[in-house]
Motif scaffolding. Structure first.
Motif, short mmCIF file in Angstrom:
data_model
loop_
_atom_site.label_atom_id
_atom_site.label_comp_id
_atom_site.label_asym_id
_atom_site.label_seq_id
_atom_site.Cartn_x
_atom_site.Cartn_y
_atom_site.Cartn_z
N VAL A 118 -8.22 -7.98 -16.87
CA VAL A 118 -8.30 -6.52 -16.73
C VAL A 118 -7.03 -5.88 -17.28
N ARG A 119 -7.15 -4.61 -17.64
CA ARG A 119 -6.03 -3.88 -18.23
C ARG A 119 -5.84 -2.58 -17.48
N THR A 120 -4.60 -2.22 -17.25
CA THR A 120 -4.32 -0.94 -16.63
C THR A 120 -3.00 -0.39 -17.17
N ALA A 142 0.13 3.96 -8.14
CA ALA A 142 -0.26 2.72 -8.82
C ALA A 142 -1.74 2.41 -8.62
N ALA A 143 -2.33 1.74 -9.61
CA ALA A 143 -3.63 1.11 -9.40
C ALA A 143 -3.41 -0.09 -8.48
N VAL A 144 -4.44 -0.47 -7.75
CA VAL A 144 -4.30 -1.57 -6.78
C VAL A 144 -5.38 -2.62 -7.06
N LEU A 145 -4.95 -3.88 -7.12
CA LEU A 145 -5.88 -4.99 -7.38
C LEU A 145 -5.56 -6.18 -6.48
N GLY A 146 -6.60 -6.93 -6.10
CA GLY A 146 -6.39 -8.18 -5.38
C GLY A 146 -6.64 -9.36 -6.30
N GLY A 174 0.82 -1.21 0.00
CA GLY A 174 0.00 0.00 0.00
C GLY A 174 0.85 1.25 0.00
N ALA A 175 1.94 1.22 0.77
CA ALA A 175 2.82 2.38 0.86
C ALA A 175 3.47 2.69 -0.49
N VAL A 193 -2.10 -7.72 -5.08
CA VAL A 193 -2.04 -8.77 -4.07
C VAL A 193 -2.36 -10.06 -4.80
N ALA A 197 2.39 1.63 -3.44
CA ALA A 197 1.33 1.95 -4.41
C ALA A 197 0.94 3.42 -4.34
N ALA A 198 0.72 3.91 -3.12
CA ALA A 198 0.28 5.30 -2.96
C ALA A 198 1.37 6.25 -3.44
#
Lengths: 312, 246
Positions: free
Chosen positions: A132-134, A101-105, A93-94, A141, A96-97
């Protein structure tokens, strides 16, 4: 831009993580913990570099999350992956923020397509697989068991030693988080290392009916376990035998659940089981989505039938 | 302590049906309490104690009275927040809500459920707020201006002390056992709920993730044996023998 980072706070799931991450490019493992973790990361097939952040026993890995985010900002990775372990996720999370970044599980596979990342992921409690695409960067995760292959070619399971990649030590100032106490959870009375486990839930109507279940455990050579309410609310089975998120996490070869609905909190305790079988009168019970085999029926009829068949 | 309890920030996965072609049909599409939210509220109340306060925070089209019926005194709903695929976008909406509440009075602790379906939201929320985070928390207590949490990780029971402000991501140990009764539910609906639009909070709500395809997993659940119990028992044992686990 750096390619892929794997954030590791324990060796659990590490080979699979590295394998999934390698879909986006060369993998740097950031190992936060003791030397043994850095060494395991160094030997993980597919990693090209290890950054080791040593933490002392009384400092949780989360304490270096801010420092790690600073480090990531210097040369942002396009992909960051971690397991669902609480400390690893805090680091994820640290980072990513900080890098936006986009975040996904539920991530199972990642591949790079030009500047974009395409991800195969599992969602809705395993009921659907999504593509999915980003645009990079992405923080993911991984799903439990993702990237793990079986057989002699599997990373980390080969008998042939893998030449280790370089380990670069990184000093990061920890935040003010302290481990006050750490002790092994209560032993499971044989449940934790049993080959076969028979587990009971609220579908068992009375304490005396555990005698019937006892005949089955004897015939199978199995240990008895239970879901949380049976130990906590009813007190029919010792608490150290309850399986679930806050109880025992076990990896038997066979887990046979009797009258257990299969709530996520319970199923987390048997993720490591090789074969899960269930007996439940409700064909819609969630446990049948997680089990390999199931009998839809009244356990008061099915259990005696199982005992009779095993004895014959 | 002043504690913000975040709840009902995603849709309930049991409200979705996956059709044969992989299409997801949301039969219950509203934001709903997650399976860990009741535990998050309980931890918030334990930390606040009698002298402190718990403020609820929810988003989108959620029913804010859920937490109010569980003893939370007041709540804020950030409207016009849709369900996002990108968990960082969900976290951004929640972070904006926490900042809005911190404008009234300092926030010591933010608690949020540790949802398995959305494992990145709580930790990303913390990072966006610039706060330390502990996840997998099962209990917490205030201790001399700090917070001490209990959790179990890899078979090890751990107590960790953190300064405030901090974000705690709370994992429920079981389903909620004491749901509020009709009296509490009705009383909760009468309580005041503040609302604020995402635009007013100055957040740019964009989903960085596009879903290109959905399909059902090839193996959906167990091989089931039904019918006569004796036959079903024999079939199960035969299957277990062929797996080599008997």
């Amino acid at each position: 831009m750096a390619e892929a980072w794997v954030l590791a706070t324990s060796v659990a799931g590490l080979p699979g993580l590295v394998q999934v991450a390698s879909g986006a490019g060369p993998v740097t493992v950031v190992a936060v913990g003791q030397r043994a973790l850095a060494d395991a990361a160094s030997a993980a097939a597919g990693a090209v570099r290890v950054l080791w952040v040593e933490t002392s026993a009384d400092v949780p890995a989360e304490a270096v999350a801010g420092g790690l985010a600073d480090l990531a900002q210097q040369d942002p990775p396009r992909l960051v992956l971690a397991t669902a372990a609480p400390a690893a996720r805090a680091l994820l999370g640290a980072v990513a923020a900080r890098v936006g970044a986009a975040v996904l599980g539920g991530v199972r596979e990642v591949r790079a397509e030009g500047a974009a990342l395409v991800v195969e992921r599992v969602a809705l409690d395993g009921a659907v697989l999504e593509t999915v695409r980003t645009a990079a960067p992405l923080a993911g995760v991984v799903a439990a068991g993702a990237g793990e292959m079986s057989g002699p070619g599997a990373p980390g399971t080969s008998g042939t030693p893998v030449p280790g990649v370089p380990v670069d030590r990184v000093e990061l100032a920890p935040a003010d988080l302290r481990v006050v106490e750490r002790r092994d959870a209560a032993g499971g009375g044989g449940v934790t290392d049993a080959d076969r486990v028979v587990s009971v839930g609220r579908g068992v109507r009375a304490r005396a009916d555990l005698d019937l279940v006892g005949q089955l455990t004897a015939a199978l050579g199995a240990e008895l376990a239970c879901s949380m309410p049976v130990a906590d609310d009813l007190g029919w089975v010792p608490k150290e035998r309850y399986v679930g998120r806050s109880g025992q996490q076990i990896s038997p070869r066979l887990y046979l659940a009797l009258g257990i609905s299969g709530m996520p909190q319970h199923m987390e305790g048997v993720r490591g089981a090789r074969v899960v079988a269930a007996v439940n009168s409700d064909p819609q019970a969630p446990i049948f989505r997680h089990a390999d085999y199931g009998v839809v029926g009244d356990l008061y009829e099915v259990v005696p039938a199982l005992v009779a068949a095993l004895r014959s | 302590m002043r504690v913000v309890a975040v709840y009902s920030w995603a849709r309930d996965v049991t409200g979705a049906v996956v059709l044969a072609d992989g299409t997801v049909d949301w039969r219950r599409g509203r934001m709903a309490p997650g399976e860990d939210d009741h535990a998050a509220v309980a931890v918030a109340q334990a930390l606040a104690g009698d002298a402190g306060a718990v403020v609820g925070l929810t988003v989108g089209d959620a029913d804010p009275s859920w937490a109010l019926a569980r003893g939370v005194g007041e709540a804020l709903r950030v409207t016009d927040v849709p369900p996002f695929a990108d968990e960082a976008a969900t976290a951004a909406a929640l972070a904006a809500g926490v900042r809005h509440l911190a404008g009234d009075a300092p926030v010591d602790v933010v608690v949020i459920g540790d949802a398995e379906e959305h494992p990145g939201v709580g930790v990303t929320l913390a990072a966006q707020l610039g706060l330390p985070v502990l996840a997998g928390v099962v209990a917490a207590a205030a201790d001399a201006g700090r917070v001490e949490v209990t959790r179990r990780v890899d078979g090890v029971d751990e107590r960790v002390s953190a300064p405030v402000p901090v974000v705690l991501v709370v994992a429920a140990q079981a389903a909620e056992t004491k749901a509020p009764g009709m009296k509490e539910l009705l009383a909760a609906r009468k309580r005041a709920v503040s609302t604020v639009g995402a635009a007013e909070l100055g957040i740019d709500l964009a989903d960085a993730v596009t879903t290109e395809a959905r399909r059902r997993p090839e193996l959906t659940g167990a091989e089931l044996f039904t019918g006569d119990p004796t036959d079903a028992a024999r079939q199960l044992l035969a299957a277990l023998r062929s797996e080599g686990v008997l």
